[in-house]
Write an enzyme that holds these catalytic residues in place. Structure first.
Site, PDB file in Angstrom:
ATOM      1  N   GLU A  36     -24.813  -3.615  -0.187  1.00  0.00           N
ATOM      2  CA  GLU A  36     -25.099  -3.473   1.255  1.00  0.00           C
ATOM      3  C   GLU A  36     -24.586  -4.723   1.963  1.00  0.00           C
ATOM      4  OE1 GLU A  36     -29.172  -2.880   2.315  1.00  0.00           O
ATOM      5  OE2 GLU A  36     -29.229  -0.853   1.494  1.00  0.00           O
ATOM      6  N   GLN A  94      -5.990   9.968  11.085  1.00  0.00           N
ATOM      7  CA  GLN A  94      -6.767  11.215  11.210  1.00  0.00           C
ATOM      8  C   GLN A  94      -7.141  11.384  12.683  1.00  0.00           C
ATOM      9  OE1 GLN A  94      -9.786  11.841   8.174  1.00  0.00           O
ATOM     10  NE2 GLN A  94      -8.992  10.091   7.056  1.00  0.00           N
ATOM     11  N   LYS A 191      13.601  14.617   9.012  1.00  0.00           N
ATOM     12  CA  LYS A 191      13.260  15.179   7.693  1.00  0.00           C
ATOM     13  C   LYS A 191      13.034  16.670   7.833  1.00  0.00           C
ATOM     14  CE  LYS A 191       9.770  12.368   7.067  1.00  0.00           C
ATOM     15  NZ  LYS A 191       8.557  11.717   6.595  1.00  0.00           N
ATOM     16  N   ASP A 217       8.451   1.224  12.289  1.00  0.00           N
ATOM     17  CA  ASP A 217       7.327   2.152  12.144  1.00  0.00           C
ATOM     18  C   ASP A 217       6.036   1.358  12.317  1.00  0.00           C
ATOM     19  OD1 ASP A 217       6.044   4.569  11.740  1.00  0.00           O
ATOM     20  OD2 ASP A 217       6.960   4.972   9.789  1.00  0.00           O
ATOM     21  N   ASP A 221       2.611   2.784   4.003  1.00  0.00           N
ATOM     22  CA  ASP A 221       1.479   2.986   3.092  1.00  0.00           C
ATOM     23  C   ASP A 221       2.035   3.119   1.667  1.00  0.00           C
ATOM     24  OD1 ASP A 221      -0.824   3.654   1.792  1.00  0.00           O
ATOM     25  OD2 ASP A 221      -1.463   5.191   3.197  1.00  0.00           O
ATOM     26  N   SER A 222       2.404   4.323   1.255  1.00  0.00           N
ATOM     27  CA  SER A 222       2.994   4.458  -0.085  1.00  0.00           C
ATOM     28  C   SER A 222       4.435   3.943  -0.109  1.00  0.00           C
ATOM     29  CB  SER A 222       2.991   5.924  -0.496  1.00  0.00           C
ATOM     30  OG  SER A 222       3.906   6.647   0.321  1.00  0.00           O
ATOM     31  N   THR A 225       8.087   7.207   3.014  1.00  0.00           N
ATOM     32  CA  THR A 225       8.824   7.511   4.252  1.00  0.00           C
ATOM     33  C   THR A 225       9.982   6.530   4.415  1.00  0.00           C
ATOM     34  OG1 THR A 225       6.749   8.228   5.254  1.00  0.00           O
ATOM     35  CG2 THR A 225       8.563   7.725   6.767  1.00  0.00           C
TER      36      THR A 225
HETATM   37  C1  R5P Z   1       3.332   8.396   9.878  1.00  0.00           C
HETATM   38  O1  R5P Z   1       3.197   9.081  10.876  1.00  0.00           O
HETATM   39  C2  R5P Z   1       3.331   6.893   9.945  1.00  0.00           C
HETATM   40  O2  R5P Z   1       3.946   6.422  11.119  1.00  0.00           O
HETATM   41  C3  R5P Z   1       4.013   6.309   8.735  1.00  0.00           C
HETATM   42  O3  R5P Z   1       5.365   6.744   8.732  1.00  0.00           O
HETATM   43  C4  R5P Z   1       3.353   6.739   7.455  1.00  0.00           C
HETATM   44  O4  R5P Z   1       1.967   6.493   7.515  1.00  0.00           O
HETATM   45  C5  R5P Z   1       3.938   5.993   6.285  1.00  0.00           C
HETATM   46  O5  R5P Z   1       3.346   6.445   5.122  1.00  0.00           O
HETATM   47  P1  R5P Z   1       4.051   6.275   3.717  1.00  0.00           P
HETATM   48  O6  R5P Z   1       4.478   4.821   3.605  1.00  0.00           O
HETATM   49  O7  R5P Z   1       2.966   6.642   2.735  1.00  0.00           O
HETATM   50  O8  R5P Z   1       5.227   7.205   3.653  1.00  0.00           O
END
Ligand code: R5P
Length: 311
Positions: A36, A94, A191, A217, A221-222, A225
């Protein structure tokens, strides 16, 4: 004015405090044995204009709870005004219902921050501008673009540039950066998956041959993209591809993916505390947005214009 920090990104909090020549408020933000969150503010904040610095990055739920509990502690300690400074606003992706029976978690998080007692919010490059409207309290959305543009001019200003959006949704952001780079030309990675089950095809809208491409951008994240877009640009004849991304989420194997990608360099800001892998990567460079946030904080405290920071 007082600055208080959660634990999500102390180096950034200290850099903002340094810019403002203000100490961080003496407070303990710690855990009980069962994890907590517990917050204790060790100095008087009654009647103060307090800015709570906390990115809701990984571990996002813990960092969000820290933010909410810091705000609650400040409200109960009679702070006059509480601004949640959230350089990286988690849950922002989200922001709509992608299908039936799914949540709009960005709105829920906005409600939580407001209910905890925040009077204002300050964020950087919100994933979607409309998230500002999820709050019924004043919300400033800062842009990292001026910091990025200065870096691009210094490093790549002598090359034929092409600003590139990695998807159709990012065109407005890319256009804004291109304008700051003496109206550099713009390209878009489109894409498409024509039929379900077929692999995605990357079409490049715009002639990138021989150009130093700047992919822009809000989030990596991963890394999927961005790395795929970089490869498609090199295949289309780009001279080089550099990416400027505000929030280096860089989950899982993202850093390894970037290290073995076609990207010449990935430039991220310090909105999120970098992992050891990020720091160790010679392909990733971090630029600071502490002065940008610090200046916005100063202007909010002084009741002066924040938007003129971007003129
Ligand atoms: C998507 O709309 C965001 O602008 C980023 O392009 C996305 O979150 C990137 O995610 P990742 O690196 O997992 O492809």
């Amino acid at each position: 004015m007082k600055l208080m920090a959660g634990n999500s990104n102390l180096p950034l909090a200290r850099a903002i405090a340094g810019y403002l020549e203000q100490p961080l408020t003496d407070a303990a933000v710690r855990r009980f044995a069962d994890e907590e969150v517990f917050v204790e503010i060790n100095e008087n904040v009654r009647g103060e204009d307090v800015f709570v610095l906390q990115s809701t990055s990984y571990p996002c739920n813990d960092n969000l709870m820290e933010l909410l509990i810091c705000i609650d502690a400040l409200r109960r300690a009679s702070a006059k005004r509480i601004t949640a400074v959230v350089p990286y606003f988690g849950y922002a992706r989200q922001d709509r219902k992608p299908g039936p029976r799914t949540p709009i978690s960005a709105k829920l998080v906005a409600n939580l921050i407001t209910t905890a007692g925040a009077d204002r919010v300050l964020a950087v490059d919100l994933h979607a501008g409309q998230i500002q409207g999820f709050f019924d309290i004043p919300t400033d959305n800062l842009f990292a673009a001026p910091v990025m543009a200065a870096d691009i001019q210094a490093r790549y200003g002598d090359k034929p540039l092409m600003v590139v959006s990695p998807d159709v949704g990012g065109v407005v952001r890319a256009r804004a950066l291109a304008k700051r780079l003496d109206n550099a030309p713009l390209a878009i990675v489109d894409k498409r998956r024509d039929k379900p089950g077929q692999s995605e095809v990357m079409n490049i809208i715009g002639d990138v041959k021989g150009r130093a491409c700047i992919l822009i951008d809000d989030i990596i994240d991963s890394g999927g993209t961005l790395c795929n877009a970089a490869q498609a640009l090199m295949d289309a004849g780009a001279a080089s591809v550099t990416a400027y991304i505000t929030h280096g989420v860089l989950s899982g194997a993202a850093v390894a993916r970037v290290n073995s990608s076609a990207l010449k360099e990935l430039v991220i800001t310090d909105s999120i505390l970098p992992t050891e892998a990020t720091q160790a990567s010679d392909r990733i460079r971090i630029i600071t947005i502490a002065p940008l946030i610090g200046e916005a904080v100063r202007r909010i405290a002084d009741e002066s214009s924040v938007s003129s920071l971007f003129d």
